[in-house]
Write an enzyme that holds these catalytic residues in place. Sequence first.
Site, PDB file in Angstrom:
ATOM      1  N   GLN A  94      15.725   3.968  -1.605  1.00 18.38           N
ATOM      2  CA  GLN A  94      15.089   5.256  -1.906  1.00 18.38           C
ATOM      3  C   GLN A  94      14.270   5.098  -3.186  1.00 18.38           C
ATOM      4  O   GLN A  94      14.546   5.699  -4.210  1.00 18.38           O
ATOM      5  CB  GLN A  94      16.148   6.345  -2.055  1.00 18.38           C
ATOM      6  N   HIS A 127      15.664  -4.463  -3.779  1.00 20.44           N
ATOM      7  CA  HIS A 127      14.913  -4.213  -2.546  1.00 20.44           C
ATOM      8  C   HIS A 127      13.414  -4.358  -2.778  1.00 20.44           C
ATOM      9  O   HIS A 127      12.700  -4.897  -1.927  1.00 20.44           O
ATOM     10  CB  HIS A 127      15.257  -2.812  -2.027  1.00 20.44           C
ATOM     11  N   ASP A 167       9.541  -8.649   8.367  1.00 20.21           N
ATOM     12  CA  ASP A 167       8.521  -7.606   8.227  1.00 20.21           C
ATOM     13  C   ASP A 167       7.528  -8.038   7.158  1.00 20.21           C
ATOM     14  O   ASP A 167       7.754  -8.992   6.409  1.00 20.21           O
ATOM     15  CB  ASP A 167       9.139  -6.244   7.891  1.00 20.21           C
ATOM     16  N   LYS A 190       6.162  -5.403  12.568  1.00 19.97           N
ATOM     17  CA  LYS A 190       7.000  -4.407  13.236  1.00 19.97           C
ATOM     18  C   LYS A 190       6.577  -3.002  12.804  1.00 19.97           C
ATOM     19  O   LYS A 190       5.858  -2.822  11.819  1.00 19.97           O
ATOM     20  CB  LYS A 190       8.478  -4.623  12.902  1.00 19.97           C
ATOM     21  N   ASP A 216      15.930 -12.014   4.694  1.00 17.19           N
ATOM     22  CA  ASP A 216      15.804 -10.603   4.327  1.00 17.19           C
ATOM     23  C   ASP A 216      16.733 -10.303   3.161  1.00 17.19           C
ATOM     24  O   ASP A 216      17.591 -11.130   2.811  1.00 17.19           O
ATOM     25  CB  ASP A 216      16.134  -9.709   5.526  1.00 17.19           C
ATOM     26  N   SER A 221      22.283  -1.823   9.774  1.00 14.04           N
ATOM     27  CA  SER A 221      22.730  -1.660  11.165  1.00 14.04           C
ATOM     28  C   SER A 221      22.588  -2.958  11.949  1.00 14.04           C
ATOM     29  O   SER A 221      23.247  -3.144  12.970  1.00 14.04           O
ATOM     30  CB  SER A 221      21.917  -0.561  11.844  1.00 14.04           C
ATOM     31  N   GLY A 222      21.719  -3.853  11.480  1.00 12.57           N
ATOM     32  CA  GLY A 222      21.483  -5.114  12.172  1.00 12.57           C
ATOM     33  C   GLY A 222      20.387  -5.052  13.209  1.00 12.57           C
ATOM     34  O   GLY A 222      20.001  -6.077  13.780  1.00 12.57           O
ATOM     35  N   GLY A 223      19.849  -3.850  13.456  1.00 12.63           N
ATOM     36  CA  GLY A 223      18.845  -3.686  14.497  1.00 12.63           C
ATOM     37  C   GLY A 223      17.590  -4.511  14.284  1.00 12.63           C
ATOM     38  O   GLY A 223      17.066  -5.122  15.224  1.00 12.63           O
TER      39      GLY A 223
END
Length: 310
Positions: A94, A127, A167, A190, A216, A221-223
């Site tokens: 965030q 991040h 990404d 993506k 990464d 979630s691993g998606g």
Amino acid sequence: MKLVTGNSNRALAEAVAHHLDLPLIDCTVKRFADQEIHVQLHENVRGEDVYILQSTSAPADGHLMELLILADTLRRSSVRRVTAVIPYFGYARQDRRAVGRTPISAKLVANMIAGAGGHRVITVDLHTDQIEGFFDIPTDNLYSAPVTCRDIQEHYDTRDSIIVSPDVGGVARARAIAKRIGTDLAIIDKRRPGVGVSEVMNIIGDVAGKSCLLIDDIVDSGGTLINAAEALLKSGAKEVSAYVTHGVLSEGACERIGTSSLKELVVTDSIRETEAQRHTPNIRRITIAPLIGEALARTAREQSVSSLFN
């Protein structure tokens, strides 16, 4: 220097303490019946240089409050300097207002740490690098790349491998590792049609016949990793593994990864291991305790920390 920890990741704190050959401060961090957090130090720390080792992982609110209360306790105990060592900095995603009427929570947390008495922050793989600018106190962002590269060279044939960024935003991170180990780089284009949902559009680079290593900073979630692995295999990749610094792995993620086409997911111990992770055969952990320990030792001696990553 002295070290103290809360309840977020005691195993990592003990590993760092062992690396530095220092004991952890005798400290009680507990909750009252109404879940209020109470901290008490059981030894004198007046005039000391104290480092709080505490990730703000789930439950993020509780672990963040432990960190803030520990900092305030130390400040009121007349320590010389309080350094918040946050291997995983929660709320880092965030870091901007992506849509209207939303907070910039990463900046709020930075303000709270400084307000609680923090003199310096040491963290690992933020991040985004610009989060350093949210802090009004000195901040060192450590990179796990040396640890990751060493493990890749021990477990993979780099002549047959290619580094892949899942990404566009992670290209700089992936390129740095590709440069260190001397491999090519591929990028996945993506899009996110919804919160927590990703869709692979294109693969930039030749991955046919190669072992792909996704790089990464956070897996939740691993998606994203699972979709990327499937797309890479469809494009002719021989196998796909992933190296991620922070294994958030929210509920159901381990099961999804365990049944996915990923050969393995390698995460660091910046976040405490869960039972689900421990019983997922294709999730492996590597430690960043020596990296953090060396950074703390250099900080205490007023030596360069950035030279660790040259």
